[in-house]
Design a protein around this motif. Structure first.
Motif, mmCIF file in Angstrom:
data_model
loop_
_atom_site.group_PDB
_atom_site.id
_atom_site.type_symbol
_atom_site.label_atom_id
_atom_site.label_comp_id
_atom_site.label_asym_id
_atom_site.label_seq_id
_atom_site.Cartn_x
_atom_site.Cartn_y
_atom_site.Cartn_z
ATOM 1 N N ARG B 30 88.810 -8.458 91.949
ATOM 2 C CA ARG B 30 87.548 -8.278 92.660
ATOM 3 C C ARG B 30 86.725 -7.314 91.809
ATOM 4 N NH1 ARG B 30 89.852 -6.794 98.534
ATOM 5 N NH2 ARG B 30 91.644 -6.219 97.253
ATOM 6 N N PHE B 31 85.677 -7.842 91.230
ATOM 7 C CA PHE B 31 84.901 -7.079 90.239
ATOM 8 C C PHE B 31 83.895 -6.185 90.950
ATOM 9 C CE2 PHE B 31 81.291 -6.679 87.301
ATOM 10 C CZ PHE B 31 81.941 -6.189 86.185
ATOM 11 N N PHE B 32 83.961 -4.885 90.658
ATOM 12 C CA PHE B 32 82.958 -3.961 91.200
ATOM 13 C C PHE B 32 81.865 -3.778 90.151
ATOM 14 C CE2 PHE B 32 81.399 0.511 91.449
ATOM 15 C CZ PHE B 32 80.616 0.333 92.567
ATOM 16 N N ASN B 33 80.663 -4.245 90.498
ATOM 17 C CA ASN B 33 79.545 -4.127 89.568
ATOM 18 C C ASN B 33 78.788 -2.822 89.850
ATOM 19 O OD1 ASN B 33 76.957 -4.355 88.248
ATOM 20 N ND2 ASN B 33 77.496 -6.503 87.891
ATOM 21 N N VAL B 34 78.893 -1.901 88.921
ATOM 22 C CA VAL B 34 78.344 -0.567 89.151
ATOM 23 C C VAL B 34 76.824 -0.530 89.006
ATOM 24 C CG1 VAL B 34 78.605 0.259 86.775
ATOM 25 C CG2 VAL B 34 78.881 1.869 88.660
ATOM 26 N N PHE B 35 76.247 -1.573 88.441
ATOM 27 C CA PHE B 35 74.780 -1.652 88.353
ATOM 28 C C PHE B 35 74.155 -2.097 89.671
ATOM 29 C CE2 PHE B 35 76.201 -2.678 83.963
ATOM 30 C CZ PHE B 35 75.710 -1.549 83.347
ATOM 31 N N TYR B 69 95.560 -10.875 81.485
ATOM 32 C CA TYR B 69 96.177 -9.925 82.415
ATOM 33 C C TYR B 69 95.796 -10.326 83.826
ATOM 34 C CZ TYR B 69 97.935 -5.551 84.266
ATOM 35 O OH TYR B 69 98.666 -4.612 84.961
ATOM 36 N N ASP B 70 96.789 -10.499 84.660
ATOM 37 C CA ASP B 70 96.529 -10.875 86.054
ATOM 38 C C ASP B 70 96.354 -9.615 86.886
ATOM 39 O OD1 ASP B 70 96.818 -11.592 88.815
ATOM 40 O OD2 ASP B 70 97.601 -13.533 88.130
ATOM 41 N N GLY B 71 95.180 -9.448 87.427
ATOM 42 C CA GLY B 71 94.870 -8.252 88.216
ATOM 43 C C GLY B 71 95.446 -8.271 89.618
ATOM 44 N N GLY B 72 96.111 -9.331 89.971
ATOM 45 C CA GLY B 72 96.800 -9.384 91.260
ATOM 46 C C GLY B 72 95.878 -9.209 92.460
ATOM 47 N N GLY B 73 94.627 -9.607 92.301
ATOM 48 C CA GLY B 73 93.718 -9.504 93.440
ATOM 49 C C GLY B 73 93.177 -8.106 93.684
ATOM 50 N N ASN B 74 93.511 -7.166 92.787
ATOM 51 C CA ASN B 74 92.976 -5.800 92.904
ATOM 52 C C ASN B 74 91.520 -5.747 92.454
ATOM 53 O OD1 ASN B 74 95.280 -4.115 93.770
ATOM 54 N ND2 ASN B 74 96.221 -4.832 91.856
ATOM 55 N N TYR B 75 90.934 -4.561 92.616
ATOM 56 C CA TYR B 75 89.577 -4.329 92.116
ATOM 57 C C TYR B 75 89.612 -4.013 90.622
ATOM 58 C CZ TYR B 75 88.280 -3.765 97.034
ATOM 59 O OH TYR B 75 88.078 -3.968 98.365
#
Lengths: 591, 591
Positions: B30-35, B69-75
């Protein structure tokens, strides 16, 4: 980066401590704090052009300042910043742009002298810098990245490569590389754009973008190629994608483009908009007289639903930070005292404008506060020895051609093409060795005449221009600014042509020998006159144009007839160009 | 300012266009877009340490990356940035700080090597720079502005004036002037601080502030004097006033200070907090093992009510922009690929940490990814030839004095003074030419012994220290880091003293001849050991201290007994100093 050097820091410190008086106090204001979003009563002390202290309610100044300005209970906000504009689009020189926009609250402009760069090269940029220093406005310049815009398909008066860009970036007040509009070149990493971006990076310069409809992998490639901003979005989705990709988005309200509702929609639902600021790009003199400048962008953005405090921050602090200015865009100790007394935060005309603590406009009136008195001379940049008579403006058939008709590539409107054209071969009559348009009133000539000394020219035939007779010629013709003429009468065209050649350029309309023009003696692009006079001149020439084109045609029509980035057929000094394929088209398809 | 130079921009552009594969793709996040503040599914492609592209749901990579790399559904969030820390406070060297904090998600630190600067001067700073380059962490250094902290009242191992600051600012990775804590000097514009700020301005450097309780006209004067930030607020009002005055506020959670609720209160009700970021200042090794680093500041700030997206932005983009970094603090094309895979946005330990696209920590374990292998040697910096025997650690009466008692200025606690002390004259017995404390168990000696070659020392008498017997000596003693000892037994003190002199410094406790110590062989301030070993060493020495001070005394007590900026009596190598008046106090008031 600091916009101004503090000459005597010790003096400012002593003033803050109350040991010496300040130059100015602005009192009786509702202070808008752009760092915290708060609004509270305060008084602001200024010395040597810098804010010394913002005293909140109840904090008395230890010493009374030399002058005190009563804000009448209005708001005090930082001066507005335009992140991208072309001074040349106003047809005014920088000092007169200043006189027109400062009363609207713009205190800093970051300009792209792309047009004069194409005409005059580095000396043109130097003129803009020098002239921009005369007036009160803080006038920054970015080095034009695409001179010429489309190498090979047009001849401008100059070529800017890495060397010229570096030379420009070494100059005072040149703070970046201007809109990198050859996005194809960036995405495909061509040598010209790569080396120009290299020059920018070597100077740690701001790299301004220009990427209409660029998306997905191309947008990533473009951002990686250097540019950090964009002002060309056409939709909410485009704004959103560019922000997501880390581009600064300049919301644009220009005299040419009006899609601010869409742009705002692309960022309004975000919890913050730190990377959003404003620009005007191209503004006409009349709009500067009537609707305003960055204040108008602010007004439109607020009307679209953005909180007025956020919108004011976009117009000030966000813009300053986009450029990396640490002392602009806010009112706090150590910041440059560019400040506006405004009746609201919704873009209404300021009651007072201060630049570096000097009162430079009040109630719409520019008060001067100019930085220097200086006369300047510029040469006549219009050189068209290749046009010696009206005969040179006819379309001549090839030598030895003896047919009574000839097949000509005629530029006709693309159905549903939003004004774009394509070439369609048509048999046209030949008379005395020339293609004869006299019998068909729906045909007209369009010529592009190199005015930078190359002696070449192109004459083409258009169908369906709203021109009934006469000629309209202009030396404002993007991006090479060769002389572009649309005409029914080669004789009238010749009169306009000679007039513009002798006055140094401008826009001329001739109707049956009667000539009317607007002189743009600076590079054939700008007038020395003030905004109102230029606006009146425009009205006068437009009235003449209305005479030769009763269905309606703007006097600026030739300005985009020679622009090879348009997605359709245009006429440059090199030939007829299909902007879609970037290829030249022969005038006579069968030969 | 760019934190890293892109070596081959063409390669990145080609990768974005799908012409060559990337090094790494992080997927299933889950990508957190800081912009934009948005959170959405995406995959991130990285090449050569830079983000190439963030592909939103449904956008396929043209080519598969070399590793996935699998982020496992994390942020996925940008790496955290610490705007201000002292590496020396951890008692670890930079490379081991890296190994301790990178697993918590800190990828960039801006450090003030103030302590080693005071001991070793410029070579000490160079050691920190060199050693900081060994490990994965992005380790920036700011030039210490106050070496020594209080000239004239203490002798450090070096003096930094404009010349030394300029020399430091010329070095790679030195990005500013570190906390300008002589705020009195700035406000009163003394020559030392003025010239040091001048050096910073000449290098366009970040000027870090330090202005506890500075307010009103003094705060304006301080800001005008140069500093642009602060991390020393003690109240909500202070945070608010500093933000209003345009200072960047670093919210601090250190091992020493815990007032984050107040700090957050000072900015939580603002509509935006662009100028708020985080720092840790001083963190102890044990805290690095247990609670974390910037992630812990983030957690505390979220607990105090700040939206977790805003808090994450404070820890990343806000910090980067405070320093003017254009390629740090966000995940977007062209940004350095410092990224964290985190289970939430509330400061929990990252599942994975990437620095420049290399996986450098996973589930709390540092994985290396070190930048260079390098051995380093450092000299023993503890030079105390003036202490030849226990006799030198007694308080001797002046030669020729024959009385049976003598009036001594005894440092006693100020009632309600929060641990601060003042001097009160007391008649104390004299025995064999020395002041005799043996009969009064509530008295103890405190000595400060110059260890930088000056051969001077001060011995003073304290009342009411929790010390029952023995000695506690330390070469960690702010800010000059002379050897400071508190002791009942000069014989035990001598043993600790010799031990630290021979091992290169540290903290030593001696109880009836039994010595226990922690070696800090790097400048007498830091150990080469890893975080856990140092933490164990601390526990071991603290247990010994608990033996000589059963009521409780920290082994770090000597560290602040010699600090002349404390608002009370301290003992420096120059003499007894009243920090309130910045004056020296004689030991024997009647003589």
């Amino acid at each position: 980066m600091r916009a101004a050097k503090i000459k005597d820091r010790s003096k400012l410190i002593r003033a803050a401590m109350g040991e010496i008086p300040c130059d100015l106090t602005v009192r009786n204001i509702r202070f808008f704090n752009v760092f915290t979003g708060e609004i509270y009563p305060a008084e602001v002390d200024v010395l040597d052009g810098f804010v010394v202290r913002v005293r909140e309610d109840g904090q008395q100044a230890p010493l009374v300042s030399k002058s005190v300005y009563d804000g009448g209970g209005n708001y005090l906000v930082p001066g507005y910043i335009d992140c991208h504009m072309h001074v040349e689009s106003t047809l005014l020189i920088p000092e007169n742009v200043s006189r027109a926009i400062v009363p609207w609250g713009t205190t800093t402009v970051c300009t792209d002298p792309h047009e004069i760069g194409n005409v005059m090269g580095v000396p043109g940029i130097r003129f803009m810098l020098d002239n921009g220093r005369k007036s009160a406005l803080r006038h920054y310049v970015l080095a034009p990245s695409c001179v010429p815009a489309v190498p090979g398909l047009e001849n401008a008066g100059a070529v800017f490569l890495e060397k010229e860009i570096s030379e420009l970036l070494e100059m005072d007040d040149v703070i970046g590389v201007a809109e990198i509009m050859d996005f194809i070149g960036v995405i495909h990493d061509n040598e010209r754009m790569h080396s120009i971006v290299d020059a920018g990076i070597a100077h740690d310069a701001y790299l301004q973008g220009h990427a209409p409809k660029v998306s997905g992998k191309e947008l990533a490639a473009y951002r990686l190629g250097g540019p950090v901003s964009d002002h060309e979005s056409v939709s909410a989705e485009e704004v959103r994608e560019k922000l997501r990709n880390g581009l600064h988005v300049n919301l644009r309200v220009s005299s040419l483009v009006s899609n601010i509702e869409d742009l705002v929609e692309g960022c309004a639902d975000h919890p913050w908009q730190d990377f959003v600021s404003f620009c005007t790009d191209d503004v006409h003199a009349k709009d500067l007289l009537t609707v305003g400048h960055i204040n108008y962008v602010l007004r439109r953005v607020v009307e679209c639903g953005i909180d007025e405090r956020i919108a004011t921050k976009m117009a000030t602090l966000n813009a300053a930070r986009e450029y990396g200015f640490e002392d602009l865009g806010a009112i706090a100790p150590g910041y440059i005292a560019d400040m506006l007394v405004v009746p609201d935060l919704r873009g209404s005309r300021p009651a007072a404008v201060f630049i570096e603590g000097r009162l430079v406009a009040e109630n719409g009136k520019y008060l001067g506060g100019d930085r220097m008195e200086e006369k300047f001379e510029t040469d006549n940049t219009v050189s068209i020895p290749q046009i010696e008579s009206a005969d040179d403006l006819y379309l001549k058939v090839p030598e030895g051609y003896t047919g009574e008709t000839i097949c000509v590539n005629v530029a006709v409107p693309i159905p549903g093409g939003k004004g774009m054209r394509e070439c369609v071969p048509e048999e046209l009559p030949v008379k005395n060795g020339k293609v004869d348009l006299s019998g068909d009133p729906s045909l007209a000539y369009v010529a592009c005449i190199n005015r930078h000394g190359l002696r070449n020219k192109t004459v083409a035939v258009y169908r369906g221009l709203p021109l009934m007779r006469g000629a309209l010629a202009s030396t404002v013709s993007h991006d090479s600014h060769n002389m572009t003429i649309c005409y029914r009468s080669p004789e009238d065209a010749f009169i306009s042509c000679r007039t513009l050649a002798s006055c140094g350029g401008g826009i001329s309309c001739t109707d049956g020998g009667k000539e009317t023009h607007l002189t743009l003696e600076i590079a054939g692009l700008m007038s020395r006159k003030a905004c109102r006079e230029v606006s009146d001149d425009i009205d006068r020439v437009q009235a003449a144009v209305d005479g030769i084109a009763p269905q309606g045609m703007s006097l600026m029509t030739p300005a985009i007839m020679s622009l090879p980035v348009m997605p359709g057929v245009v006429v440059t000094d090199v030939g007829i160009v299909d902007g879609r394929t970037q290829e030249l088209i022969g005038c006579f398809p069968d030969l």
